[in-house]
Every structure is written in C-alpha cells, then in structure tokens.
Write a protein that holds these residues in place. Structure first.
Motif, PDB file in Angstrom:
ATOM      1  N   UNK A   3       0.843  -1.187   0.000  1.00  0.00           N
ATOM      2  CA  UNK A   3       0.000   0.000   0.000  1.00  0.00           C
ATOM      3  C   UNK A   3       0.885   1.247   0.000  1.00  0.00           C
ATOM      4  N   UNK A   4       0.855   1.983  -1.099  1.00  0.00           N
ATOM      5  CA  UNK A   4       1.674   3.192  -1.251  1.00  0.00           C
ATOM      6  C   UNK A   4       0.770   4.397  -1.520  1.00  0.00           C
ATOM      7  N   UNK A   5       0.015   4.753  -0.512  1.00  0.00           N
ATOM      8  CA  UNK A   5      -0.785   5.968  -0.569  1.00  0.00           C
ATOM      9  C   UNK A   5      -0.339   6.854   0.588  1.00  0.00           C
ATOM     10  N   UNK A   6      -0.701   8.143   0.548  1.00  0.00           N
ATOM     11  CA  UNK A   6      -0.351   9.006   1.693  1.00  0.00           C
ATOM     12  C   UNK A   6      -1.299   8.826   2.867  1.00  0.00           C
ATOM     13  N   UNK A   7      -2.113   7.806   2.840  1.00  0.00           N
ATOM     14  CA  UNK A   7      -3.005   7.471   3.930  1.00  0.00           C
ATOM     15  C   UNK A   7      -4.363   7.039   3.397  1.00  0.00           C
ATOM     16  N   UNK A   8      -4.929   5.994   4.002  1.00  0.00           N
ATOM     17  CA  UNK A   8      -4.336   5.159   5.051  1.00  0.00           C
ATOM     18  C   UNK A   8      -3.057   4.478   4.562  1.00  0.00           C
ATOM     19  N   UNK A   9      -2.163   4.223   5.485  1.00  0.00           N
ATOM     20  CA  UNK A   9      -0.869   3.671   5.120  1.00  0.00           C
ATOM     21  C   UNK A   9      -0.771   2.212   5.523  1.00  0.00           C
ATOM     22  N   UNK A  10       0.236   1.565   4.973  1.00  0.00           N
ATOM     23  CA  UNK A  10       0.517   0.186   5.366  1.00  0.00           C
ATOM     24  C   UNK A  10       0.975   0.148   6.823  1.00  0.00           C
ATOM     25  N   UNK A  11       0.513  -0.857   7.556  1.00  0.00           N
ATOM     26  CA  UNK A  11       0.828  -0.973   8.972  1.00  0.00           C
ATOM     27  C   UNK A  11       1.541  -2.288   9.257  1.00  0.00           C
ATOM     28  N   UNK A  12       2.155  -2.350  10.421  1.00  0.00           N
ATOM     29  CA  UNK A  12       2.884  -3.550  10.829  1.00  0.00           C
ATOM     30  C   UNK A  12       1.913  -4.639  11.289  1.00  0.00           C
TER      31      UNK A  12
END
Length: 370
Positions: A3-12
């Motif tokens: 996921x490469x957006x400025x939000x929502x973002x990729x999470x751990x």
C-alpha cells in the motif's frame, strides 16, 4: 499488497493484530491505557504536562481541522490560509461551512509559503486573527514550514492552527517553542503508522478551556473534550470511541519508539522518497516538483502524455502486480500520487518501481513517451 498511498498507510502485523480484541471503552482496565496514549502524544508534539493537553476525536483528519476552526475562531472570525494545495482548499471550505471567514493567500502548489508572505498578508488585513496552515500538502508533496510561519504569526500577535495530519511523527514539531500555536492536528494513521479511526488535537489547555461551548457543535467542541476530561477523568470519553484502534495505536507508538522516534522515521521515509524519485525519473516519469521543494511524504509525477495511458488503467495494472496507489489526483494538471510513508522500506520502493515499469510497458508507454 503493498500500500503506497499518503493514507491510510501500510501498517505492521503487530499493530493489526492488536485490533483483534473486544474492549469496552468504559472498562476501568482500559482507562490507564488511554491516559498513557494521551500523554505520549502530547510529549511527541512537544507539549508540557499541565500546560498542553491531547484532545482526541473519533474520525478523520478533516474532522480535526473543522473542530479546531470551530473551537478557536468565533463565528465570523477570519483565518488566513496559504492556498498552495488541495488540502488548503479543503481547510478553506471547512472554515466557510463552519460560518468562519477564510482569507485565501494564493500561491503556486509547487513550493511552500514564506514567512515574508505571511507577514505581508497579516499586515495588510489586521482583522485576521488566525493563520491556518497545512504542514505537509499531499496534493503535490510540498512542505510548509510551521516554525518559520509561526515566527511571523507570533510577531504579528496572531494565532496559528497547524494541520499536521500527513506530517506528524516524521517531520519535526515542538509546541512548547511555538506559543502562538493554538493547536496542532494529526491522526492515528499516516506517519505514526497506527490504524485509522481517531484524530488528535494537542493544544494549550487555557486556550481550549476558555473556548468551551462556543464551537457551535457539541461533537466538534475541543473545549468540551477538555472540560469532560477534567470533570470525568483523562481515561474517559464523551462518546463511544474506536477503542480497538486506540489499543492498536499504543502498539504503533511502541514500534515508533523502538525504531528511534521522529528522526529515524524521517530518515526511512526520506530514503524511500530518494529511491522512488530516482527510479521514476529513470523510467522517464517527470516529477511534479523540483527537488528543492520535494517533501518526504508523497511523490507526485506528471502523467505520461501517451495514447495508452490512463490513471485508472495504470492503477489497476499496478494492483495486479501487488502495488496499490491513489486512484485520483489533486493537482491542476493530471498527475500520479505515490506515498512514501507507512510500514514500507526502500526495498519496497524498488519492488514498486519494477511493477511500475511493467505496468507502463503493458499500457504501451515507452520511456520517451513517459
């Protein structure tokens, strides 16, 4: 999926796993966790215990911006907004619909506002009481400098509202060194890499307290959030919150500290940007911004002028290759937006560039056309 957006973002994975619990927000066992989150967030903003407070609301960053405008400006109050991107335009609309009077300062969306421009605009219109500024403008990727702007605001005897939604946690901010600042706003997602669902306002308690009940909205009254906390306890809520997102946010804050905090996160994002921008240029794609004005949060590229290229087609071609980017643009001319934030690394950017090259080839876009 990357996921490469400025939000929502990729999470751990650890952060997402923390959502898999059932919690009652009024359970006394959860109250101390909420108190600790509020204090950690205040400290990250450069706030001081007993002077500044964290005032959360359920919802998106736009909710926080509207709440700040309603809470700190009276009806009809005038707010200067440096208009150099799509999210500044949204701040202007939020002010208008809240019955406040925004004063746009027209600027190109390819550079940040200067302190001199702010000072001149304030000198020209003494009726303005506030400046509202977007720290990281994800419409194009520029950065506005809150310290420089704040100095001009302070010199003019005015107040500052900082929308730091896509900046906070990576770009530096120190509330105690900016006494002109009424509030800094951000969310649990973006550069702090929590799950979406809750926004934060950190502000001087005396300023919020004196404005309680004047927002024209019970939901968006930050002074009332403070009044409730002081009356019922800092671990209590006015309305049902996204409590699982708050629980996961505590894990995200632990991971943030383990990485090395703001400096380490900025370094990783800056390297993500460096790799992505250099690789995109090698593919023949042209950045929207000059390098001198490029922030580390999002890369915006001009869309290729090629018969086979469409943004929806490019997004879908990338998605088939395991990369998801924004399917819309917010610049005056057609562009591509790719985020550099979230739980992603420079190697993820290299993977994305491989996918971008293949997607362009699929669409029949060669480097010269790009």
């Amino acid at each position: 999926m990357l996921l490469l957006t400025p939000g929502p973002v990729q999470t751990r994975p650890e952060t997402r796993a923390a959502m898999a619990v059932d919690i009652a927000p009024w359970d006394p066992d959860f109250g101390p966790e909420y108190v600790a989150v509020r204090e950690r967030v205040r400290d990250l903003a450069g706030g001081v215990a007993g002077v500044h407070a964290t005032l959360p609301l359920q919802g998106a960053g736009h909710f926080m911006v509207e709440a700040a405008i309603r809470s700190f400006l009276p009806p009809g109050g005038r707010i200067l907004v440096p208009r150099n991107g799509a999210y500044a335009d949204r701040m202007i609309r939020l002010a208008q619909e809240a019955g406040r009077d925004p004063v746009p300062l027209p600027l190109p969306d390819t550079r940040g506002v200067t302190a001199e421009e702010i000072a001149a605009a304030l000198a020209a219109d003494p009726s303005i009481s506030h400046v509202g500024m977007v720290y990281s403008e994800t419409g194009s990727g520029i950065i506005n400098d809150p310290a420089a702007v704040g100095a001009a605001v302070r010199a003019a005897g005015k107040r500052l509202i900082v929308d730091a939604v896509s900046a906070f946690g990576a770009l530096p901010f120190d509330l105690k060194s900016q006494p002109e600042c009424d509030v800094v706003l951000f969310t649990s997602n973006k550069c702090l890499e929590g799950l979406p669902g809750i926004g934060f306002a950190v502000c001087p308690m005396d300023r919020a307290r004196e404005r309680a009940g004047m927002a024209g909205s019970w939901c968006f009254d930050l002074g009332d959030v403070l009044r409730h906390a002081e009356r019922s306890g800092w671990g209590s809520f006015r309305f049902t919150p996204p409590v699982q997102a708050l629980h996961a946010f505590r894990v995200a804050l632990d991971l943030y500290d383990a990485e090395g905090g703001q400096a380490a996160r900025l370094a990783r994002y800056a390297e993500n940007m460096r790799v992505l921008r250099a690789g995109a240029e090698r593919l023949g794609l042209r950045p929207y911004l000059d390098a001198a004005h490029q922030g580390p949060i999002i890369l915006t590229l001009h869309q290729p002028d090629a018969p086979g290229f469409t943004l929806p087609g490019f997004v879908e071609a990338l998605k088939r290759r395991g990369v998801l980017i924004s399917n819309f643009y917010t610049t005056p001319t057609p562009s591509i937006r790719i985020g550099c934030i979230g739980a992603v690394t420079p190697d993820d950017m290299r993977f994305a560039l491989t996918a971008m090259e293949a997607a362009l080839q699929e669409l029949g876009v060669n480097r010269r056309a790009a």
